[in-house]
Design an enzyme around this catalytic site. Structure first.
Site, PDB file in Angstrom:
ATOM      1  N   GLY A  46       0.818  -1.211   0.000  1.00  0.00           N
ATOM      2  CA  GLY A  46       0.000   0.000   0.000  1.00  0.00           C
ATOM      3  C   GLY A  46       0.844   1.250   0.000  1.00  0.00           C
TER       4      GLY A  46
ATOM      5  N   ASP B 243      -8.995  10.797  11.973  1.00  0.00           N
ATOM      6  CA  ASP B 243      -8.963  10.379  10.564  1.00  0.00           C
ATOM      7  C   ASP B 243      -9.619   8.999  10.423  1.00  0.00           C
ATOM      8  OD1 ASP B 243      -8.511  10.571   7.878  1.00  0.00           O
ATOM      9  OD2 ASP B 243      -6.394  10.009   7.964  1.00  0.00           O
TER      10      ASP B 243
END
Length: 517
Positions: free
Chosen positions: A225, A346
């Site tokens: 990722g 977040d």
């Protein structure tokens, strides 16, 4: 590698020595010249001889004593070989003062132009210097002296450079040995989780010296990722899978902040990503900031939902476990070694990982803030990053959030968590039908919306992700839909707390398990 470098160092040193001696002992070479000879030995009748390379022509005047005590001058000319020592034979004899010799190399028959005379002094008969334009002094001695000086300086400089480089390699080898000795802190056969369980009990990862040891032994396998902070890799340590988050050097503040928060006392929880170690690795040309955590094969909740359809039980387990992780962050644990309250800031499906047992854990604490109850202040990160625009609460989009009130951050987290619940619920199968995995507000904004786009949809139009009509006919999805609505309420104070949400989902899950199959 170090031994190879040492060999190169020594080769360089000996090559330098060879070069120096080559310069030192090879004098200036001249071509062969023809000289006038009288008497001529081993020559033709034309009265000339030819020197070998680096030889010279000479002319000599000497005084010979006759029987009647009178002196007679005698002249000789010829070729002088280099091995006969031109440096000394071409100089006057200061003791005898009875012979004068001069040499030259400046063209054929140059010894005919030499002016040989005796000095008038009886005590110091020396030859008279020839015309300066005709006589050129040999530069051999000066060349030797200059070459010797330059070579000595070069030798010393070369030796110093080679010595320091070899010394540096020796120090690196010693450091590697020291690092290997650190293995004693990690007994053979111990796993990461056993070492963490046997550590101080603070729940803040391994002891720092063990963290550095593990970081040096990590072997990266493949990238899994990328993001704005850096890159995530699957890695190996002693055969165990770990995840390594490598931060860009420009994101050092995020790395430091996340490391600091993961090392908070009592943070370790089943539904929070397990922290293992953090270290800074310098590779010479660049620096890598490592954050090493547990590895979860299923990846993020976002990826998991795109690949899996859920039944009611799986949906509630994912939602409940994620709520447990966020609730543990939000709660403050009092005590001598207590845990401060932390807000994530977040929350989104890409920052929640799915474990192999089908439960969730909260990840990515780079933007998290802490509440310091002793001073009643909010410890907020110094970096300028903000949360993900799509998941921002209305008060963040309108910039009306009270930054000095910690509950404001927790309420913003709950708005984002309501959107995550909506993503999970969409993948629940209803009467054999399941909706595609989508991001919140996908029907209203583009794939990369701006803050203005989100502000228009969320604050001005007051829209929320659509609730499918099919959910009304399914008990658990109907209840989950109502919980979402309470999480994304426009008024922050009216939103559910994470603790309340966790307890409600727990009751629903218990009821599902007790109901007849």
């Amino acid at each position: 590698m170090a031994d190879l470098w040492s060999q190169k160092c020594y080769k360089l040193y000996f090559l330098s020595l060879f070069y120096v001696f080559h310069l030192l002992f090879i004098t200036e070479e001249t071509v062969a010249v023809r000289c006038y000879c009288d008497p001529c030995h081993h020559s033709n009748t034309n009265g000339t001889c030819e020197t070998v390379t680096d030889g010279a022509c000479y002319a000599t005047i000497s005084l010979t004593l006759l029987s009647d005590n009178e002196e007679q001058e005698r002249h000789t000319w010829g070729c002088l070989a280099p091995h006969e020592g031109t440096l000394f034979q071409c100089e006057p004899l200061p003791v005898l003062h009875r012979e004068v010799t001069q040499c030259c190399k400046e063209g054929d028959l140059c010894n005919l132009n030499l002016n040989l005379t005796f000095a008038e002094s009886d005590n110091a008969s020396k030859y008279e210097d020839p015309d300066p334009e005709q006589r050129k002094e040999s530069p051999t001695l000066m060349v030797l002296l200059i070459s010797l000086t330059v070579c000595l300086v070069f030798l010393i400089a070369t030796f110093v450079v080679v010595y320091h480089r070899c010394r540096r390699q020796q120090l690196k080898r010693k450091q590697l040995l020291v690092d290997c000795e650190h293995e004693t802190f990690i007994p053979p056969g111990n796993t990461l989780h056993s070492m963490i369980d046997e550590s101080s009990g603070s729940g803040s990862g391994l002891p720092l010296i063990v963290q550095r040891t593990i970081a040096k032994q990590i072997s990266l396998v493949r990238s899994i990722g990328k993001g704005r902070f850096g890159e995530v890799w699957k890695a190996k340590w002693r055969g165990e899978n770990v995840a390594v988050k490598i931060f860009f050097t420009t994101q050092e503040q995020s790395w430091f902040r996340e490391t600091e928060l993961y090392q908070t006392v009592l943070l370790r929880h089943d539904n929070i990503l397990g922290f293992i170690a953090a270290d800074i690795k310098g590779t010479g040309s660049w620096t890598q900031l490592y954050l090493i955590t547990d590895y979860h094969e299923n990846g993020s909740l976002y990826d998991y939902l795109h690949l899996h359809a859920l039944d009611t039980s799986e949906m509630l387990i994912l939602a409940h476990s994620a709520a447990c992780g966020l609730s543990h962050l939000h709660v403050e644990i009092a005590g001598t070694r207590g845990k401060p309250a932390i807000a994530h800031r977040d929350v989104k499906s890409k920052n929640i990982l799915v474990r192999s047992n089908g439960t969730c854990c909260i990840a990515d604490l780079g933007l998290a803030v802490r509440y310091v109850s002793e001073t009643n202040k909010v410890d907020i990160a110094s970096n300028t990053r903000c949360g993900t625009k799509r998941y921002m609460a209305p008060e963040l989009l309108q910039e009306t959030l009270n930054e000095n009130h910690f509950d404001s951050y927790k309420q913003a987290d709950m708005y984002s968590f309501g959107l995550v619940l909506w993503e999970i619920a969409r993948r629940c199968v209803i009467n054999g039908v399941v909706f595609d995995a989508e991001l919140p507000y996908y029907e209203f904004v583009s794939s990369d919306p701006s803050i203005e786009d989100m502000k228009k949809v969320v604050c001005v139009q007051k829209l929320r992700p659509s609730i499918p009509e099919e959910w009304a006919n399914q008990e658990y999805l109907n209840i989950t839909g109502k919980l979402m609505g309470e999480c994304w309420n426009p008024s922050p104070a009216a939103r559910l707390t994470c603790l309340r949400l966790k307890k409600t989902l727990c009751k629903i899950l218990d009821g599902l398990e007790e109901s007849p199959k």
